[in-house]
Design a protein around this motif. Structure first.
Motif, PDB file in Angstrom:
ATOM      1  N   THR A  63      -2.721 -11.005  -0.064  1.00 26.69           N
ATOM      2  CA  THR A  63      -3.810 -11.377  -0.967  1.00 26.69           C
ATOM      3  C   THR A  63      -3.625 -12.801  -1.469  1.00 26.69           C
ATOM      4  O   THR A  63      -4.225 -13.191  -2.461  1.00 26.69           O
ATOM      5  N   GLY A  64      -2.766 -13.569  -0.781  1.00 26.68           N
ATOM      6  CA  GLY A  64      -2.532 -14.943  -1.202  1.00 26.68           C
ATOM      7  C   GLY A  64      -1.878 -15.044  -2.566  1.00 26.68           C
ATOM      8  O   GLY A  64      -2.009 -16.054  -3.261  1.00 26.68           O
ATOM      9  N   GLY A  65      -1.161 -13.983  -2.956  1.00 23.77           N
ATOM     10  CA  GLY A  65      -0.501 -13.980  -4.257  1.00 23.77           C
ATOM     11  C   GLY A  65      -1.361 -13.438  -5.379  1.00 23.77           C
ATOM     12  O   GLY A  65      -0.882 -13.264  -6.502  1.00 23.77           O
ATOM     13  N   ALA A  66      -2.653 -13.149  -5.098  1.00 21.18           N
ATOM     14  CA  ALA A  66      -3.549 -12.676  -6.151  1.00 21.18           C
ATOM     15  C   ALA A  66      -3.151 -11.291  -6.647  1.00 21.18           C
ATOM     16  O   ALA A  66      -3.251 -11.000  -7.846  1.00 21.18           O
ATOM     17  N   SER A  67      -2.694 -10.425  -5.740  1.00 14.81           N
ATOM     18  CA  SER A  67      -2.308  -9.075  -6.146  1.00 14.81           C
ATOM     19  C   SER A  67      -1.347  -8.467  -5.133  1.00 14.81           C
ATOM     20  O   SER A  67      -1.772  -7.756  -4.217  1.00 14.81           O
ATOM     21  N   PRO A  68      -0.049  -8.710  -5.280  1.00 23.91           N
ATOM     22  CA  PRO A  68       0.925  -8.064  -4.396  1.00 23.91           C
ATOM     23  C   PRO A  68       0.819  -6.547  -4.431  1.00 23.91           C
ATOM     24  O   PRO A  68       1.064  -5.878  -3.425  1.00 23.91           O
ATOM     25  N   ALA A  69       0.461  -5.981  -5.588  1.00 25.99           N
ATOM     26  CA  ALA A  69       0.322  -4.526  -5.683  1.00 25.99           C
ATOM     27  C   ALA A  69      -0.776  -4.024  -4.758  1.00 25.99           C
ATOM     28  O   ALA A  69      -0.631  -2.978  -4.117  1.00 25.99           O
ATOM     29  N   LEU A  70      -1.886  -4.760  -4.684  1.00 26.58           N
ATOM     30  CA  LEU A  70      -2.968  -4.370  -3.783  1.00 26.58           C
ATOM     31  C   LEU A  70      -2.514  -4.462  -2.331  1.00 26.58           C
ATOM     32  O   LEU A  70      -2.850  -3.590  -1.510  1.00 26.58           O
ATOM     33  N   SER A  71      -1.729  -5.472  -1.998  1.00 24.73           N
ATOM     34  CA  SER A  71      -1.187  -5.582  -0.642  1.00 24.73           C
ATOM     35  C   SER A  71      -0.360  -4.359  -0.289  1.00 24.73           C
ATOM     36  O   SER A  71      -0.437  -3.842   0.832  1.00 24.73           O
ATOM     37  N   ARG A  72       0.434  -3.885  -1.252  1.00 25.72           N
ATOM     38  CA  ARG A  72       1.281  -2.718  -0.993  1.00 25.72           C
ATOM     39  C   ARG A  72       0.443  -1.458  -0.795  1.00 25.72           C
ATOM     40  O   ARG A  72       0.755  -0.616   0.057  1.00 25.72           O
ATOM     41  N   VAL A  73      -0.631  -1.317  -1.577  1.00 30.89           N
ATOM     42  CA  VAL A  73      -1.515  -0.162  -1.415  1.00 30.89           C
ATOM     43  C   VAL A  73      -2.163  -0.174  -0.039  1.00 30.89           C
ATOM     44  O   VAL A  73      -2.215   0.849   0.659  1.00 30.89           O
ATOM     45  N   ILE A  74      -2.660  -1.332   0.370  1.00 26.74           N
ATOM     46  CA  ILE A  74      -3.285  -1.441   1.691  1.00 26.74           C
ATOM     47  C   ILE A  74      -2.264  -1.176   2.787  1.00 26.74           C
ATOM     48  O   ILE A  74      -2.565  -0.527   3.793  1.00 26.74           O
ATOM     49  N   ARG A  75      -1.047  -1.664   2.600  1.00 24.64           N
ATOM     50  CA  ARG A  75       0.000  -1.414   3.592  1.00 24.64           C
ATOM     51  C   ARG A  75       0.266   0.086   3.742  1.00 24.64           C
ATOM     52  O   ARG A  75       0.415   0.588   4.866  1.00 24.64           O
ATOM     53  N   ARG A  76       0.313   0.803   2.631  1.00 28.29           N
ATOM     54  CA  ARG A  76       0.537   2.246   2.708  1.00 28.29           C
ATOM     55  C   ARG A  76      -0.609   2.930   3.461  1.00 28.29           C
ATOM     56  O   ARG A  76      -0.375   3.863   4.242  1.00 28.29           O
ATOM     57  N   ASP A  77      -1.825   2.479   3.220  1.00 27.01           N
ATOM     58  CA  ASP A  77      -2.970   3.036   3.957  1.00 27.01           C
ATOM     59  C   ASP A  77      -2.822   2.777   5.452  1.00 27.01           C
ATOM     60  O   ASP A  77      -3.107   3.655   6.278  1.00 27.01           O
ATOM     61  N   LEU A  78      -2.395   1.577   5.808  1.00 25.08           N
ATOM     62  CA  LEU A  78      -2.220   1.233   7.219  1.00 25.08           C
ATOM     63  C   LEU A  78      -1.085   2.028   7.847  1.00 25.08           C
ATOM     64  O   LEU A  78      -1.157   2.403   9.026  1.00 25.08           O
ATOM     65  N   GLU A  79      -0.034   2.300   7.077  1.00 26.34           N
ATOM     66  CA  GLU A  79       1.078   3.097   7.601  1.00 26.34           C
ATOM     67  C   GLU A  79       0.615   4.496   7.985  1.00 26.34           C
ATOM     68  O   GLU A  79       1.085   5.079   8.970  1.00 26.34           O
TER      69      GLU A  79
END
Length: 266
Positions: A168-184
């Motif tokens: 997210t370009g640093g805007a929300s690392p937490a959102l990146s982690r949520v999306i990563r879990r969805d992709l997993e």
């Protein structure tokens, strides 16, 4: 030959005032202009010929060391005045390209380095390492101040040769982690076998000497086929039928061998 890569988002060094000015401009700009303001350039970096340095081997630095070793760098040096713990000792035992310097950081530790991670608990030291890297044109990741570094590490998942990254370009690392879990969940372990299968089919198809349009059609059809689901269910027979329906007859004799690799017997 497998090529192991480390996914990076790279940025050219800029001053703090320039960052703030551009941030304000991008925030107030239209949506189309904001897209042009994206700071990071996504790429996959082959580090097999690179000397990488991690300064600070605490919890954060150890994570960097582990992911770097998975990408098989030519050399990886960790520098920390503390003695290595059990995990680091295990890395040293398994990886001949990994060395651990139990001492404080020295400027000469950067000699010959291409990739540096500043992970010490001392903010001033990390900042000095970043400046030294900038002077030497070495890419540097700043664990405690990502905006001052040259690149960040996006959230990622790996399935064999398949790597998917999210940032997210640093805007929300937490959102990146949520999306990563969805992709997993969406891209399970069957994709490791699928990419291995595709990696064997592709050169064989290209070796037939067909037209570019014909090759594209075959590859598109394979990508759209229900192969992931068939692999997940261990349905070898259906997978072989699907491959025979999509591949030229000249490749049918190899399908059994490819499936032997994709559906290993227990």
């Amino acid at each position: 030959t497998e090529i192991y890569t480390l996914s990076l988002h790279v940025a050219l060094p800029i001053s703090t005032s320039a960052k703030m000015s551009r941030s304000r401009a991008c925030t107030s700009a239209s949506a189309s202009v904001r897209q042009m303001c994206m700071r990071y350039y996504p790429l996959l970096l082959d580090i097999r010929r690179a000397h990488c340095v991690v300064v600070g081997a605490g919890e954060v630095g150890q994570r960097k060391i582990e992911t770097l070793l998975a990408c098989d760098p030519a050399r990886l040096t960790a520098v920390d005045p503390r003695p290595p713990g059990p995990d680091l000792l295990a890395f040293l035992a398994r990886h001949a390209n990994f060395t651990y310097a139990k001492r404080p950081f020295a400027d000469t530790d950067l000699d010959g380095a291409r990739l540096v991670f500043a992970c010490t608990p001392l903010r001033e030291l990390n900042a000095r390492i970043g400046l030294l890297c900038r002077d030497k044109n070495i890419l540097c990741n700043m664990a405690d101040d990502p905006e001052s570094g040259d690149f960040t590490l996006p959230a990622s998942i790996t399935r064999g040769d398949l790597t998917i990254t999210v940032s997210t370009g640093g805007a929300s690392p937490a959102l990146s982690r949520v999306i990563r879990r969805d992709l997993e969940e969406r891209y399970g372990p069957e994709y490791e076998r699928l990419t291995r299968l595709m990696g064997r089919i592709r050169p064989a198809q290209l070796a037939l000497g067909g037209s570019s349009s014909e090759n594209r059609r075959v590859f598109r059809d394979l990508a759209a086929a229900p192969l992931p689901e068939l692999i997940r269910k261990n349905d070898r027979s259906a997978c072989e039928r699907t491959l025979k329906a999509l591949l030229p007859a000249d490749l049918h004799a190899q399908i059994g061998e490819w499936c032997d690799d994709c559906f290993p017997t227990v």
